[in-house]
Enzyme design. Structure first.
Site, PDB file in Angstrom:
ATOM      1  N   HIS A  35      16.253   9.857 -45.229  1.00  0.00           N
ATOM      2  CA  HIS A  35      15.279  10.912 -45.552  1.00  0.00           C
ATOM      3  C   HIS A  35      15.808  11.957 -46.497  1.00  0.00           C
ATOM      4  O   HIS A  35      16.748  12.463 -46.146  1.00  0.00           O
ATOM      5  CB  HIS A  35      14.393  11.339 -44.861  1.00  0.00           C
ATOM      6  CG  HIS A  35      13.646  10.210 -43.789  1.00  0.00           C
ATOM      7  ND1 HIS A  35      13.019   9.343 -44.167  1.00  0.00           N
ATOM      8  CD2 HIS A  35      13.700  10.064 -42.324  1.00  0.00           C
ATOM      9  CE1 HIS A  35      12.448   8.496 -43.133  1.00  0.00           C
ATOM     10  NE2 HIS A  35      12.991   8.993 -42.225  1.00  0.00           N
ATOM     11  N   LYS A  52      16.378   3.293 -46.265  1.00  0.00           N
ATOM     12  CA  LYS A  52      14.879   3.356 -46.142  1.00  0.00           C
ATOM     13  C   LYS A  52      14.344   4.743 -45.970  1.00  0.00           C
ATOM     14  O   LYS A  52      14.910   5.639 -45.390  1.00  0.00           O
ATOM     15  CB  LYS A  52      14.418   2.405 -45.374  1.00  0.00           C
ATOM     16  CG  LYS A  52      14.740   2.503 -43.960  1.00  0.00           C
ATOM     17  CD  LYS A  52      14.375   1.426 -42.944  1.00  0.00           C
ATOM     18  CE  LYS A  52      14.665   1.751 -41.496  1.00  0.00           C
ATOM     19  NZ  LYS A  52      13.898   2.987 -40.999  1.00  0.00           N
ATOM     20  N   ASP A  81      17.995   4.760 -41.961  1.00  0.00           N
ATOM     21  CA  ASP A  81      16.853   5.808 -42.167  1.00  0.00           C
ATOM     22  C   ASP A  81      17.575   6.927 -42.938  1.00  0.00           C
ATOM     23  O   ASP A  81      18.668   7.486 -42.420  1.00  0.00           O
ATOM     24  CB  ASP A  81      16.242   6.324 -40.785  1.00  0.00           C
ATOM     25  CG  ASP A  81      14.800   6.625 -40.909  1.00  0.00           C
ATOM     26  OD1 ASP A  81      14.130   6.058 -41.546  1.00  0.00           O
ATOM     27  OD2 ASP A  81      14.577   7.488 -39.987  1.00  0.00           O
ATOM     28  N   CYS A 129      11.014   1.171 -35.911  1.00  0.00           N
ATOM     29  CA  CYS A 129      11.779   0.424 -36.957  1.00  0.00           C
ATOM     30  C   CYS A 129      12.103  -0.936 -36.568  1.00  0.00           C
ATOM     31  O   CYS A 129      12.209  -1.891 -37.430  1.00  0.00           O
ATOM     32  CB  CYS A 129      12.850   1.139 -37.431  1.00  0.00           C
ATOM     33  SG  CYS A 129      12.281   2.627 -38.069  1.00  0.00           S
ATOM     34  N   ASP A 189      18.934   1.006 -37.848  1.00  0.00           N
ATOM     35  CA  ASP A 189      18.862   2.098 -37.703  1.00  0.00           C
ATOM     36  C   ASP A 189      19.827   2.703 -36.458  1.00  0.00           C
ATOM     37  O   ASP A 189      19.292   3.756 -35.650  1.00  0.00           O
ATOM     38  CB  ASP A 189      17.508   2.652 -37.497  1.00  0.00           C
ATOM     39  CG  ASP A 189      16.678   2.709 -38.753  1.00  0.00           C
ATOM     40  OD1 ASP A 189      17.070   2.019 -39.712  1.00  0.00           O
ATOM     41  OD2 ASP A 189      15.376   3.080 -38.723  1.00  0.00           O
ATOM     42  N   HIS A 236      14.722  14.395 -39.098  1.00  0.00           N
ATOM     43  CA  HIS A 236      15.734  13.313 -38.802  1.00  0.00           C
ATOM     44  C   HIS A 236      16.388  12.726 -39.973  1.00  0.00           C
ATOM     45  O   HIS A 236      15.722  12.348 -40.753  1.00  0.00           O
ATOM     46  CB  HIS A 236      15.379  12.263 -37.719  1.00  0.00           C
ATOM     47  CG  HIS A 236      14.243  11.532 -38.075  1.00  0.00           C
ATOM     48  ND1 HIS A 236      12.693  12.088 -38.452  1.00  0.00           N
ATOM     49  CD2 HIS A 236      14.182  10.404 -38.736  1.00  0.00           C
ATOM     50  CE1 HIS A 236      12.271  10.890 -38.923  1.00  0.00           C
ATOM     51  NE2 HIS A 236      12.971   9.811 -39.307  1.00  0.00           N
TER      52      HIS A 236
HETATM   53  C1  VGL Z   1      12.392   5.612 -36.821  1.00  0.00           C
HETATM   54  C2  VGL Z   1      10.662   7.314 -36.330  1.00  0.00           C
HETATM   55  C3  VGL Z   1      11.096   7.809 -37.343  1.00  0.00           C
HETATM   56  C4  VGL Z   1      13.033   4.434 -36.148  1.00  0.00           C
HETATM   57  C5  VGL Z   1      12.733   6.004 -37.952  1.00  0.00           C
HETATM   58  O1  VGL Z   1      14.266   4.176 -36.781  1.00  0.00           O
HETATM   59  O2  VGL Z   1      12.556   3.707 -35.328  1.00  0.00           O
HETATM   60  N1  VGL Z   1      11.538   6.038 -35.895  1.00  0.00           N
HETATM   61  N2  VGL Z   1      11.937   7.214 -38.384  1.00  0.00           N
HETATM   62 ZN    ZN Z   2      12.569   8.322 -40.062  1.00  0.00          ZN
END
Ligand code: VGL
Ligand code: ZN
Length: 206
Positions: A48, A106, A46, A151, A8, A81
């Site tokens: 979404h 993901k 990430d 993550c 990420d 995010h």
């Molecule tokens: C993450 C919070 C929400 C991360 C992803 O990549 O650590 N943290 N989504």
């Molecule tokens: Zn996330």
């Protein structure tokens, strides 16, 4: 054989992004350098949908940082995010992506979050990362990126339970630290479960 997993390293986890991880941009040059020592590199992203249930704004009367129950799991509510196809979801512009063999998105199901690059938080669906690593004869998994206490942590925990010898490259990770001590506790838990913590310099020197 050893694989490097870049977790990420996306604009929304960099200062200025939606979930700004303090000093998050510091991992970019280190991750690039580290890549020189690996022939097998993958990344998680990430990714979404805008209506994702982990976003506070999608729950009336709820605030960022609140914890709700979502499909039987505890869910922290985040600012919106890493929404698919947005600037915030892109990998940091300074990250060398030329050697990445495959990107594993993901958090694509709006009804469940996915901190780990291997499975969603309910271990209901695999992203295919474990199979991809095994099919390519990887036995050691080195993990770096953002965020240490979310993550990176859950990717490393799943890597261990999938049977990979697992290393977290500590100096090439940064954490969210919603609560002070979250990063330290995450690293401690990882070590207790059999994960090795390693410094990038150790890898670069070998
Ligand atoms: C993450 C919070 C929400 C991360 C992803 O990549 O650590 N943290 N989504
Ligand atoms: Zn996330």
């Amino acid at each position: 054989m050893k694989a490097l997993v870049l977790v990420d390293i996306q604009n929304d986890f960099i200062p200025g992004g939606a979930i700004a991880v303090k000093d998050g941009d510091a991992v970019v040059p280190l991750a690039n350098k580290l890549q020189e020592k690996f022939d097998f590199i993958v990344a998680t992203q990430d990714w979404h949908p805008a209506d994702h249930a982990s976003f506070a704004k999608n729950h009336k009367g709820k605030s960022i940082g609140d914890v709700i129950e979502l499909g039987g799991l505890q869910q922290v509510l985040w600012p919106a995010h890493c929404v698919q196809e947005t600037e915030g979801a892109k990998f940091h512009a300074g990250l060398d992506c030329s050697k990445i063999k495959k990107v594993f998105p993901k958090g694509t199901d709006s009804q469940i979050d996915s901190y780990s690059g291997f499975y969603d938080n309910g271990h209901r669906k695999s992203t295919g990362l474990a199979e991809f690593l095994r099919n390519n004869k990887m036995s050691q998994v080195f993990i770096c990126g953002l965020a240490t206490d979310y993550c990176v942590k859950f990717t490393a925990l799943d890597s261990l339970t999938e049977g990979f010898e697992t290393f977290v490259v500590e100096d090439v990770c940064r954490g969210v630290e919603l609560k002070p001590g979250d990063v330290e506790n995450a690293l401690k838990e990882l070590q207790e479960k059999g994960c090795s913590l390693i410094n990038s310099q150790t890898i670069l020197n070998t």
